[in-house]
Design an enzyme around this catalytic site. Sequence first.
Site, PDB file in Angstrom:
ATOM      1  N   SER A  49      15.742  20.826 -56.649  1.00 55.23           N
ATOM      2  CA  SER A  49      15.296  19.661 -56.692  1.00 55.23           C
ATOM      3  C   SER A  49      13.954  19.636 -58.416  1.00 55.23           C
ATOM      4  CB  SER A  49      14.200  19.916 -55.752  1.00 55.23           C
ATOM      5  OG  SER A  49      13.658  20.908 -55.471  1.00 55.23           O
ATOM      6  N   THR A 152       9.077  20.140 -55.581  1.00 52.55           N
ATOM      7  CA  THR A 152       9.069  20.102 -56.691  1.00 52.55           C
ATOM      8  C   THR A 152       7.600  21.569 -57.405  1.00 52.55           C
ATOM      9  OG1 THR A 152       7.323  17.989 -56.903  1.00 52.55           O
ATOM     10  CG2 THR A 152       6.296  19.181 -58.635  1.00 52.55           C
ATOM     11  N   THR A 170       9.627  18.207 -61.655  1.00 47.75           N
ATOM     12  CA  THR A 170      10.819  17.294 -60.031  1.00 47.75           C
ATOM     13  C   THR A 170      11.569  16.756 -60.644  1.00 47.75           C
ATOM     14  OG1 THR A 170      10.368  17.058 -57.649  1.00 47.75           O
ATOM     15  CG2 THR A 170       8.736  15.489 -59.486  1.00 47.75           C
ATOM     16  N   ARG A 180      12.268   5.379 -59.426  1.00 47.13           N
ATOM     17  CA  ARG A 180      10.481   5.334 -58.652  1.00 47.13           C
ATOM     18  C   ARG A 180       9.960   6.410 -58.981  1.00 47.13           C
ATOM     19  NH1 ARG A 180       9.230   9.997 -56.265  1.00 47.13           N
ATOM     20  NH2 ARG A 180       7.921   9.916 -54.035  1.00 47.13           N
ATOM     21  N   VAL A 181       9.051   6.328 -59.186  1.00 50.39           N
ATOM     22  CA  VAL A 181       7.907   7.589 -60.342  1.00 50.39           C
ATOM     23  C   VAL A 181       7.448   7.632 -58.823  1.00 50.39           C
ATOM     24  CG1 VAL A 181       6.306   8.330 -61.990  1.00 50.39           C
ATOM     25  CG2 VAL A 181       8.118   6.586 -62.306  1.00 50.39           C
ATOM     26  N   GLY A 182       7.142   9.477 -58.886  1.00 47.92           N
ATOM     27  CA  GLY A 182       6.644  10.210 -57.754  1.00 47.92           C
ATOM     28  C   GLY A 182       4.927  10.608 -58.235  1.00 47.92           C
ATOM     29  N   ASP A 183       4.260  11.519 -57.493  1.00 49.33           N
ATOM     30  CA  ASP A 183       2.979  11.711 -58.040  1.00 49.33           C
ATOM     31  C   ASP A 183       3.164  12.922 -59.012  1.00 49.33           C
ATOM     32  OD1 ASP A 183       4.423  13.570 -55.830  1.00 49.33           O
ATOM     33  OD2 ASP A 183       2.801  14.663 -56.406  1.00 49.33           O
ATOM     34  N   THR A 203       2.182  19.009 -53.670  1.00 50.63           N
ATOM     35  CA  THR A 203       3.513  18.965 -53.783  1.00 50.63           C
ATOM     36  C   THR A 203       3.957  18.764 -52.300  1.00 50.63           C
ATOM     37  OG1 THR A 203       6.132  20.201 -53.380  1.00 50.63           O
ATOM     38  CG2 THR A 203       4.137  21.592 -53.295  1.00 50.63           C
ATOM     39  N   GLY A 204       4.984  17.723 -52.612  1.00 50.62           N
ATOM     40  CA  GLY A 204       5.492  17.099 -50.911  1.00 50.62           C
ATOM     41  C   GLY A 204       5.759  15.641 -51.065  1.00 50.62           C
ATOM     42  N   GLY A 206       5.304  11.977 -52.760  1.00 47.81           N
ATOM     43  CA  GLY A 206       4.469  11.806 -53.454  1.00 47.81           C
ATOM     44  C   GLY A 206       4.334  10.449 -53.099  1.00 47.81           C
TER      45      GLY A 206
HETATM   46  C1  SD4 Z   1       7.657  13.831 -55.504  1.00 45.98           C
HETATM   47  N1  SD4 Z   1       5.922  15.242 -54.954  1.00 45.98           N
HETATM   48  O1  SD4 Z   1       8.530  12.781 -55.820  1.00 45.98           O
HETATM   49  C2  SD4 Z   1       7.250  14.780 -55.491  1.00 45.98           C
HETATM   50  C3  SD4 Z   1       8.497  15.366 -55.062  1.00 45.98           C
HETATM   51  C4  SD4 Z   1       8.076  16.921 -54.148  1.00 45.98           C
HETATM   52  O2  SD4 Z   1       7.893  18.672 -52.335  1.00 45.98           O
HETATM   53  O3  SD4 Z   1       7.147  17.553 -54.115  1.00 45.98           O
HETATM   54  N2  SD4 Z   1       8.610  17.113 -52.960  1.00 45.98           N
HETATM   55  O4  SD4 Z   1       7.127  12.623 -54.672  1.00 45.98           O
END
Ligand code: SD4
Length: 306
Positions: A49, A152, A170, A180-183, A203-204, A206
Amino acid sequence: MSKPVAIATWRFGLPGVKEAGEALGAGGSALDAVERGIRTAELDPEVASVGYGGYPNAAGVVQTDAAIHDGRTHGFGAVAALEGVRTPISVARRVMERCPHSMLAGAGAREFAQAQGFALEELLTEGMRRNYEEWLRNRDLERTGGIASHDTIGLVALDAHGDLCSGCSTSGLRYKSPGRVGDSPLSGCGLYCDNAVGGAAATGNGDDILRFAPCALIVEFMRSGAHTQEACRMAVERIMTNVSMRGKKEADINFIALRKDGEVGVAATRAEFHFAVWTPETGAQLHVIQRACPEQEPESEGALRT
Ligand code: SD4
């Protein structure tokens, strides 16, 4: 002089904090330690990941997000939806150090990386290509794990000079929409750092995390006197209260934090969340915390145990 400490997300953060610890133990800066630690996960094809060997998006392309936050200067560099570079965290650091901007995305990020001497390569491994093709044949998110499969590496370090740095990297949510862009590359959301107080990383999911700037919140809670553990738990609660209000009962949101005095904290909505800590006395150790979100499980209070 401070006692150096490094903390990272997930089981695969263990080699990362070990590497960061080696840098810190040799008197290196928190900035170098964070970059070195995160690169360890990025370069490992078994870490599915992050960086090389990461999950592709719905078009079969690995697009990565990464950022670094230097507590000394409040410096920040990030890349989003970057393609073809094995070590996005190092590109993020170059953005911070050699680019007039704070974040580069997509083709522009790749061109910058290339101009800075980073090799452009295929990040999709054969194993990941097979998984992706199976997903394409089925298009059944539940069967293949769907967008729930993601992780992440977040890493926060304190060096012997008392300087702090936070970073994360990540490949984002598995089979996410292209672009797509996450946190993770967003200051305050996936990471934050202030030398006067501490640093945090997330992490999680986003798409939930980035709506709340929780890593900035954690640092501000600590500035107001909260312990790191409490600050992380309050940030989880802040998000879950709002997520619940939207009719959504569950979310995947997990934080690590490190205060200027070396105190670490963690909170998670997962039943069990693994993280790794390095100190000069203990070396690199894996820990686990239980769910810290009352909305999801009223009986359990977040508690650190090794
Ligand atoms: C995201 N937060 O791109 C990241 C992915 C992640 O555990 O951390 N997953 O949303």
